[in-house]
Motif scaffolding. Sequence first.
Motif, PDB file in Angstrom:
ATOM      1  N   VAL A  76      38.873  43.200  30.216  1.00  0.00           N
ATOM      2  CA  VAL A  76      38.800  44.666  30.107  1.00  0.00           C
ATOM      3  C   VAL A  76      39.592  45.152  28.901  1.00  0.00           C
ATOM      4  CG1 VAL A  76      39.382  46.837  31.267  1.00  0.00           C
ATOM      5  CG2 VAL A  76      38.403  44.934  32.588  1.00  0.00           C
ATOM      6  N   LYS A  77      40.746  44.568  28.688  1.00  0.00           N
ATOM      7  CA  LYS A  77      41.598  44.945  27.550  1.00  0.00           C
ATOM      8  C   LYS A  77      40.869  44.755  26.222  1.00  0.00           C
ATOM      9  CE  LYS A  77      46.070  43.644  25.487  1.00  0.00           C
ATOM     10  NZ  LYS A  77      47.262  42.759  25.647  1.00  0.00           N
ATOM     11  N   HIS A  78      39.992  43.748  26.154  1.00  0.00           N
ATOM     12  CA  HIS A  78      39.293  43.435  24.910  1.00  0.00           C
ATOM     13  C   HIS A  78      37.889  44.013  24.839  1.00  0.00           C
ATOM     14  CE1 HIS A  78      42.266  40.756  22.991  1.00  0.00           C
ATOM     15  NE2 HIS A  78      42.654  40.537  24.224  1.00  0.00           N
ATOM     16  N   GLY A  79      37.597  45.009  25.685  1.00  0.00           N
ATOM     17  CA  GLY A  79      36.388  45.776  25.450  1.00  0.00           C
ATOM     18  C   GLY A  79      35.312  45.747  26.504  1.00  0.00           C
ATOM     19  N   PHE A  80      35.469  44.967  27.579  1.00  0.00           N
ATOM     20  CA  PHE A  80      34.462  44.980  28.643  1.00  0.00           C
ATOM     21  C   PHE A  80      34.498  46.340  29.342  1.00  0.00           C
ATOM     22  CE2 PHE A  80      33.715  44.389  33.259  1.00  0.00           C
ATOM     23  CZ  PHE A  80      32.387  44.012  33.219  1.00  0.00           C
ATOM     24  N   LYS A  81      33.327  46.961  29.509  1.00  0.00           N
ATOM     25  CA  LYS A  81      33.253  48.310  30.084  1.00  0.00           C
ATOM     26  C   LYS A  81      32.422  48.373  31.365  1.00  0.00           C
ATOM     27  CE  LYS A  81      35.441  50.262  26.593  1.00  0.00           C
ATOM     28  NZ  LYS A  81      36.815  50.790  26.774  1.00  0.00           N
ATOM     29  N   GLY A  82      31.849  47.263  31.787  1.00  0.00           N
ATOM     30  CA  GLY A  82      30.918  47.292  32.907  1.00  0.00           C
ATOM     31  C   GLY A  82      31.597  47.240  34.264  1.00  0.00           C
ATOM     32  N   PRO A  83      30.802  47.338  35.337  1.00  0.00           N
ATOM     33  CA  PRO A  83      31.340  47.217  36.694  1.00  0.00           C
ATOM     34  C   PRO A  83      31.588  45.757  37.068  1.00  0.00           C
ATOM     35  CG  PRO A  83      28.977  47.582  36.780  1.00  0.00           C
ATOM     36  CD  PRO A  83      29.364  47.669  35.331  1.00  0.00           C
ATOM     37  N   ILE A  84      32.529  45.554  37.984  1.00  0.00           N
ATOM     38  CA  ILE A  84      32.814  44.235  38.546  1.00  0.00           C
ATOM     39  C   ILE A  84      32.534  44.319  40.039  1.00  0.00           C
ATOM     40  CG2 ILE A  84      34.556  42.432  38.914  1.00  0.00           C
ATOM     41  CD1 ILE A  84      36.077  43.621  36.495  1.00  0.00           C
ATOM     42  N   TYR A  85      31.557  43.564  40.504  1.00  0.00           N
ATOM     43  CA  TYR A  85      31.141  43.622  41.898  1.00  0.00           C
ATOM     44  C   TYR A  85      31.846  42.534  42.698  1.00  0.00           C
ATOM     45  CZ  TYR A  85      27.448  46.542  39.936  1.00  0.00           C
ATOM     46  OH  TYR A  85      26.752  47.524  39.274  1.00  0.00           O
ATOM     47  N   ALA A  86      32.478  42.935  43.823  1.00  0.00           N
ATOM     48  CA  ALA A  86      33.223  41.993  44.664  1.00  0.00           C
ATOM     49  C   ALA A  86      33.281  42.548  46.079  1.00  0.00           C
ATOM     50  CB  ALA A  86      34.635  41.785  44.119  1.00  0.00           C
ATOM     51  N   THR A  87      33.634  41.695  47.037  1.00  0.00           N
ATOM     52  CA  THR A  87      33.770  42.151  48.421  1.00  0.00           C
ATOM     53  C   THR A  87      35.043  42.982  48.579  1.00  0.00           C
ATOM     54  OG1 THR A  87      35.027  40.208  49.108  1.00  0.00           O
ATOM     55  CG2 THR A  87      32.609  40.055  49.242  1.00  0.00           C
ATOM     56  N   GLY A  88      35.102  43.741  49.687  1.00  0.00           N
ATOM     57  CA  GLY A  88      36.272  44.569  49.942  1.00  0.00           C
ATOM     58  C   GLY A  88      37.545  43.747  50.074  1.00  0.00           C
ATOM     59  N   GLY A  89      37.450  42.579  50.748  1.00  0.00           N
ATOM     60  CA  GLY A  89      38.629  41.730  50.890  1.00  0.00           C
ATOM     61  C   GLY A  89      39.150  41.247  49.554  1.00  0.00           C
ATOM     62  N   THR A  90      38.241  40.892  48.650  1.00  0.00           N
ATOM     63  CA  THR A  90      38.640  40.448  47.315  1.00  0.00           C
ATOM     64  C   THR A  90      39.329  41.574  46.546  1.00  0.00           C
ATOM     65  OG1 THR A  90      36.917  38.759  47.153  1.00  0.00           O
ATOM     66  CG2 THR A  90      37.753  39.657  45.087  1.00  0.00           C
ATOM     67  N   ILE A  91      38.777  42.757  46.614  1.00  0.00           N
ATOM     68  CA  ILE A  91      39.368  43.896  45.896  1.00  0.00           C
ATOM     69  C   ILE A  91      40.753  44.216  46.452  1.00  0.00           C
ATOM     70  CG2 ILE A  91      39.113  46.354  45.384  1.00  0.00           C
ATOM     71  CD1 ILE A  91      36.058  45.892  45.437  1.00  0.00           C
ATOM     72  N   ASP A  92      40.901  44.175  47.788  1.00  0.00           N
ATOM     73  CA  ASP A  92      42.213  44.449  48.397  1.00  0.00           C
ATOM     74  C   ASP A  92      43.251  43.437  47.920  1.00  0.00           C
ATOM     75  OD1 ASP A  92      41.181  46.592  49.760  1.00  0.00           O
ATOM     76  OD2 ASP A  92      41.000  45.559  51.686  1.00  0.00           O
ATOM     77  N   LEU A  93      42.880  42.167  47.881  1.00  0.00           N
ATOM     78  CA  LEU A  93      43.823  41.141  47.434  1.00  0.00           C
ATOM     79  C   LEU A  93      44.172  41.302  45.960  1.00  0.00           C
ATOM     80  CD1 LEU A  93      42.439  37.984  49.278  1.00  0.00           C
ATOM     81  CD2 LEU A  93      44.640  39.101  49.672  1.00  0.00           C
ATOM     82  N   LEU A  94      43.166  41.597  45.139  1.00  0.00           N
ATOM     83  CA  LEU A  94      43.424  41.719  43.700  1.00  0.00           C
ATOM     84  C   LEU A  94      44.273  42.933  43.363  1.00  0.00           C
ATOM     85  CD1 LEU A  94      40.058  40.587  42.073  1.00  0.00           C
ATOM     86  CD2 LEU A  94      42.219  39.337  42.216  1.00  0.00           C
ATOM     87  N   SER A  95      44.309  43.908  44.251  1.00  0.00           N
ATOM     88  CA  SER A  95      45.153  45.085  43.991  1.00  0.00           C
ATOM     89  C   SER A  95      46.620  44.696  43.893  1.00  0.00           C
ATOM     90  CB  SER A  95      44.957  46.132  45.094  1.00  0.00           C
ATOM     91  OG  SER A  95      45.488  45.668  46.330  1.00  0.00           O
ATOM     92  N   CYS A  96      47.001  43.561  44.501  1.00  0.00           N
ATOM     93  CA  CYS A  96      48.370  43.069  44.322  1.00  0.00           C
ATOM     94  C   CYS A  96      48.417  41.816  43.451  1.00  0.00           C
ATOM     95  CB  CYS A  96      49.040  42.809  45.671  1.00  0.00           C
ATOM     96  SG  CYS A  96      48.191  41.678  46.779  1.00  0.00           S
TER      97      CYS A  96
END
Length: 531
Positions: A76-96
């Motif tokens: 993302v830092k180097h220019g990716f602008k699209g969506p990242i699709y993942a399950t809710g559990g994955t997103i919750d874990l990645l938040s930390c």
Amino acid sequence: MKVTLGVHGAAHTVTGSCYLLQAGKMRFLVDCGMFQGTKTLKELNYDEFPFDPKSVDFMLLTHAHIDHSGLIPKLVKHGFKGPIYATGGTIDLLSCMLPDSGHIQEFEVRDLNRRNKHRGRPQVTPIYTVADAHASLESFEEIEYEQWMTPAPGIRARFWNAGHILGSASIEIEIEKAGARKRPLRLLFSGDVGGGTQMFHPLPDGPGDLDYLICESTYGGRERQDLTMQQRRDKLAIEIRNAFKDGGTLIIPAFAVERTQELLADIVALTSTHKIPDVPIFLDSPLAIRATEVFIENSDELENGDEFRRAMRTPRLKMTIAPEESMAIERMTGNHIVIAASGMCDAGRIRHHLKNHLWRENSTVLLTGYQAHGTLGRILAEGAKAVRIQGEEIKVRARIRETDMYSGHADGKELLEWISERGLPSRATLLVHGEEETMSALHSELAERRGSDEHILEPELDDVFDLVSDSLVPLDHRYVRRLQSEKVGHFDWHNDLSKLWLDISDELDKAADDKSRDVIIRRLRRALEKA
């Protein structure tokens, strides 16, 4: 329409999962993981991507482990602008997990730059920062299991429970071909497939009728003992009781996500049933503490979730967040248990616990997960008599124990069963995410079952395949190969240098007197002059 697949990670190595697909003008990623293991491999994390992040339209993410997700903030830092699709559990874990990874990058670079300044070497910058990690979280969109979604015209995807960790998925992809009546191209990316004695998850699932299967091979050719939950706990109880002899301490390097939570649940259960002594249990990892909170919040979605939620309320469990609390553990005497990250002993608070305990004969280190080549965990597992931690030589007198009971990966037999349930792909099976030995073992077993290995491939790093052509050989000159295969998945010169220092120190210690030590040093100098 031309469809290509670039294997930009997890080829003849278990780290850095990253696949770039191009269907016509559309480009998308499956995973964007961080390389782990030897310093040679980890240096790839600082290099440019072998593709332009700005040109990628979207990403599908199998799960939260850093070797599958850890370079997303850099992307993302180097220019990716699209969506990242993942399950809710994955997103919750990645938040930390992603902010924690950013913190590690900042801390390690700050420490490295302090040493570089003293040595007159140039300063370096982190791969990404905590702020970069938080910014990347804005790109995520939640996906449900077993529901088709259309991330782009002509492309469909569906996530299947992989049974590996909270939120983990195998991802089915359909890409339409030119002509309305033509069957779409069908791929399945296994991600990491779960198995064994899983406390929280059902057996992994997935579709059949595939053209391509891109499958992990972490434990190819290896079989674990088939255990019930109670049998696993009984075996752990034996390890703990043995560790407590002579007033010993048990140090457990554990992966912050899933392994830590299963270990905690089992240890608390053993204490409650008086199968092990009632002693302090320290969870000394801010990331593992936050991940445990995520598991509690998602406990309704987990098998045995109620039991886990109750176990985490025990007063026996001490969660140490502040550095001062962590350092205070080292002043404890008598039996106690310390669980700390990282699981491969390459970063985190486990390093200072190892520094404090490896030299003690009454301490035990219990390795509970896969140890990649070049990591401190692997070096300990292979019987090192001394190691270097933060530039200091530490003699290894502690008992080093290993168990695979808590592995989140399917073993060789379970992996073969999962692959067989998917049916025979019409085009090819690509084996990835495994060491040379395990990948070759799975390759041989698959070939034996199928009567041929003609359509079983083992890609090398940065190979690119045309998925609709008649030939399945890598395309020439599409990308510059960042590492040759002989440098992937093996100890590198950094490991050799560290071992040399330790060997020299050992020989000098064994020398009878100063005269003998002078002889050793002169011989080393002559060897250097001839080099």
